[in-house]
Design a protein around this motif. Structure first.
Motif, short mmCIF file in Angstrom:
data_model
loop_
_atom_site.label_atom_id
_atom_site.label_comp_id
_atom_site.label_asym_id
_atom_site.label_seq_id
_atom_site.Cartn_x
_atom_site.Cartn_y
_atom_site.Cartn_z
N GLU A 144 -16.61 33.03 -1.31
CA GLU A 144 -15.37 32.59 -0.66
C GLU A 144 -14.73 33.76 0.06
O GLU A 144 -14.57 34.85 -0.49
N VAL A 145 -14.38 33.54 1.33
CA VAL A 145 -13.61 34.50 2.12
C VAL A 145 -12.35 33.78 2.57
O VAL A 145 -12.43 32.67 3.11
N ASN A 146 -11.20 34.40 2.35
CA ASN A 146 -9.94 33.73 2.69
C ASN A 146 -9.19 34.51 3.76
O ASN A 146 -8.99 35.72 3.63
N VAL A 151 -15.11 38.28 12.45
CA VAL A 151 -14.76 36.94 12.93
C VAL A 151 -13.80 37.11 14.10
O VAL A 151 -12.69 37.63 13.93
N ALA A 172 -18.36 34.00 14.32
CA ALA A 172 -18.65 34.91 13.21
C ALA A 172 -19.95 35.65 13.50
O ALA A 172 -20.91 35.08 14.02
N ASN A 208 -11.50 25.07 7.27
CA ASN A 208 -12.48 26.01 6.75
C ASN A 208 -13.83 25.75 7.41
O ASN A 208 -14.07 24.69 7.99
N VAL A 227 -15.55 30.11 4.48
CA VAL A 227 -14.41 30.82 5.06
C VAL A 227 -13.24 29.85 5.09
O VAL A 227 -13.30 28.81 5.76
N VAL A 239 -8.06 39.20 6.90
CA VAL A 239 -8.80 38.73 5.73
C VAL A 239 -7.99 39.10 4.50
O VAL A 239 -7.72 40.27 4.24
N GLN A 269 -11.92 38.43 -0.51
CA GLN A 269 -13.23 37.81 -0.68
C GLN A 269 -13.64 38.08 -2.13
O GLN A 269 -13.22 39.07 -2.73
#
Length: 544
Positions: free
Chosen positions: A169-171, A335, A349, A379, A397, A418, A421
């Protein structure tokens, strides 16, 4: 003889107050003992002896005469109030704020204590100074702790290595500036004015302009030659009507012809053309000409020249982070978000080191509504080949929704970044800390923390039923009632403070006061014995 009673009463006083002095001495001796709970002595009178009725019939205030036989120790009570908490700075020194006791095991039974001066032994087990094992719940390999069941010796493997975790997971969060990209604007180089020299407005008759050399007549045509956004040449026409035709009429007609390419507007007397396309554009006004519909060749308006006052530009915001594959290797993720329209952003990306994206949605479009919030899916997924022998990495993402930060598009500063992650590389244990819930957390050199264990706290229904067994340890007797043992976070009104110890709750001022009264009471009891002895001597001497 009756004097024997007074002798016995005096002796009972000596014995009772000696017990009280013993208790006071023990309290004072432990004034600096961690977790020590002071005691007090309470007394009760011994059985009374009836020496005959009081007489006087039913109206008498007393029906019997009684003489007491002395005093005895009724109980030695312990004060379980908290002592003063003092900071020590040592991580494994622990103090309980509130209720409860640490639970330790001596190899055969569980005991309870408020003295938290613990340390790790050579085997990584948390023990007290007597070597008793501190009880709690050890975590599994994933760092999960299941409390409430049987306790175990709290243990930390100081050679422990934290396995790498693949990013899943990347937020992203923050704001994308709604003004990142701009539209091309073409403006006249001078303003229209009326015959009086004032700036012309939209309602000004074209024939009343100071730029109109010869009045226009019906069927005269104003032709604007312009370059479209893609560089193609085009024209837009306006046919003059009758007297009273205004600049607004001209602007409206021209806009009908260039719909989809741009829009004319009159701003402070100047004619402005704004592109309908955000970003790079070739839009421009090349020339303005008048076709004489009457054929007399006299109709003319001196239109000003035009120039680009604001170039169209496509803005891009780039966010980057490091993601990890299953072997713990790092990969630099980029990104790019490019504003391509009002509330519309294209994303792409990619990896700085050229890793191949094999699946998911590496490119796409994000739309925002009129309130600046994401409109639709928030997402996307990316799968890539780490190219190092490891398996493909698939992660999501997510735009906003984490740590209370949304992903928005407002006009203002660009704060999008970001946030986090969830992957990491291998880590070695470098430190241990204990939080307020009693969780023993390992601190690793890769920046990650993981729960290793949780201390258990015990509590009883009746603290007076706890039996002191030495060394600051208590054993729960049947009088204590049910013993409740669970993780520290499940014991009400309790919190564990690391780097601190609870001191003794002995009040020296009170103890010295009690010592003075005990000394006087002891002396008085001794005086009763010596006086009774003298009286007995006198009685014996009567026969001489």
């Amino acid at each position: 003889m009756s004097l024997i009673k007074s002798l016995n009463s005096g002796v009972s006083g000596l014995k009772s107050f000696q017990t009280k002095m013993d208790t006071i001495g023990n309290n004072i001796a432990n004034v600096d003992t961690n977790g020590f709970k002071s005691s007090r002595v309470t007394f009760s009178e011994l059985m009374n002896e009836n020496i005959g009725g009081a007489g006087g019939g039913e109206s008498a205030p007393s029906q019997s005469n009684q003489v007491g036989l002395g005093v005895r120790v009724a109980s030695v009570d312990r004060d379980f109030s908290s002592g003063t908490i003092e900071n020590t700075g040592k991580t494994t020194d622990l103090a309980i704020e509130g209720d409860g006791y640490f639970v330790v095991n001596n190899g055969s039974q569980d005991l309870m204590t408020r003295a938290g001066n613990f340390t790790f032994n050579k085997n990584g087990q948390l023990v007290d100074q007597a070597g008793n094992f501190v009880q709690g719940y050890n975590a599994n390999d994933s760092g999960n702790i299941l409390g409430g069941g049987a306790t175990d010796n709290v243990r930390v493997d100081f050679e422990n290595v934290l396995e790498p975790k693949q990013t899943s997971e990347v937020n992203l969060g923050g704001n994308l500036d709604a003004s990142t990209s701009s539209r091309q604007i073409v403006s006249s180089q001078s303003a229209f004015t009326d015959d009086s020299g004032n700036l012309a407005g939209g309602s000004t008759d074209i024939n009343d302009l100071s730029q109109t050399a010869e009045d226009l007549e019906a069927t005269d045509v104003i032709e604007v030659s312009y370059t479209q956004n893609d560089g193609t040449a085009a024209t837009a026409d306006f046919e003059y009507g009758t007297d009273g035709t205004t600049l607004n009429d001209m602007v409206s007609a021209l806009n009908s012809d260039i719909s989809g390419e741009g829009e004319f507007a009159l701003v402070d007397g100047m004619l402005r053309l704004k592109s309908d396309t955000v970003g790079d554009s070739e839009l421009n006004v090349d020339s303005v000409a008048i076709t004489d519909g009457s054929g007399d060749g006299t109709d003319s308006v001196n239109f000003p020249g035009f120039k680009v006052s604001q170039e169209g530009d496509t803005g891009t915001q780039t966010m980057s982070t490091t993601v990890y594959d299953g072997l713990g290797n790092e990969h630099s993720l980029l990104v790019d978000f490019t504003q391509t329209g009002e509330g519309q952003w294209d994303y792409e990306a990619k990896f700085a080191d050229g890793e191949s994206i094999t699946g998911g949605s590496a490119t796409g479009t994000i739309n925002f509504d009129e309130a600046g919030q994401i409109d639709g899916n928030s997402n996307f997924n990316i799968e890539f080949d780490p190219s190092n022998g490891g398996s493909n990495v698939n992660f999501n993402v997510s735009l906003g929704g984490s740590e209370g930060t949304d992903f928005t598009q407002y006009s203002g500063a660009n704060t999008a970044k970001v946030l986090n992650q969830d992957g990491y590389t291998q880590g070695s244990l470098v430190d241990v800390r204990i939080n307020g819930d009693g969780r023993v957390q390992g601190v690793y050199d890769n920046g990650e923390n993981q729960d290793l264990a949780q201390l258990a706290l015990g509590d009883v229904q009746n603290e007076d039923g706890l039996e002191m067994v030495g060394g600051g340890l208590f054993r729960a007797t049947s009088a204590a009632g049910e013993v409740f043992v669970d993780g520290a976070d499940n014991v009400a009104n309790s919190n564990i403070r690391s780097g601190a110890l609870e001191g003794s709750n002995v009040d020296l001022a009170q103890q010295f006061t009690e010592m003075i009264t005990s000394q006087r009471a002891y002396q008085s009891s001794a005086r009763v014995i010596s006086t009774s002895d003298e009286m007995l001597t006198e009685a014996v001497n009567l026969k001489r």
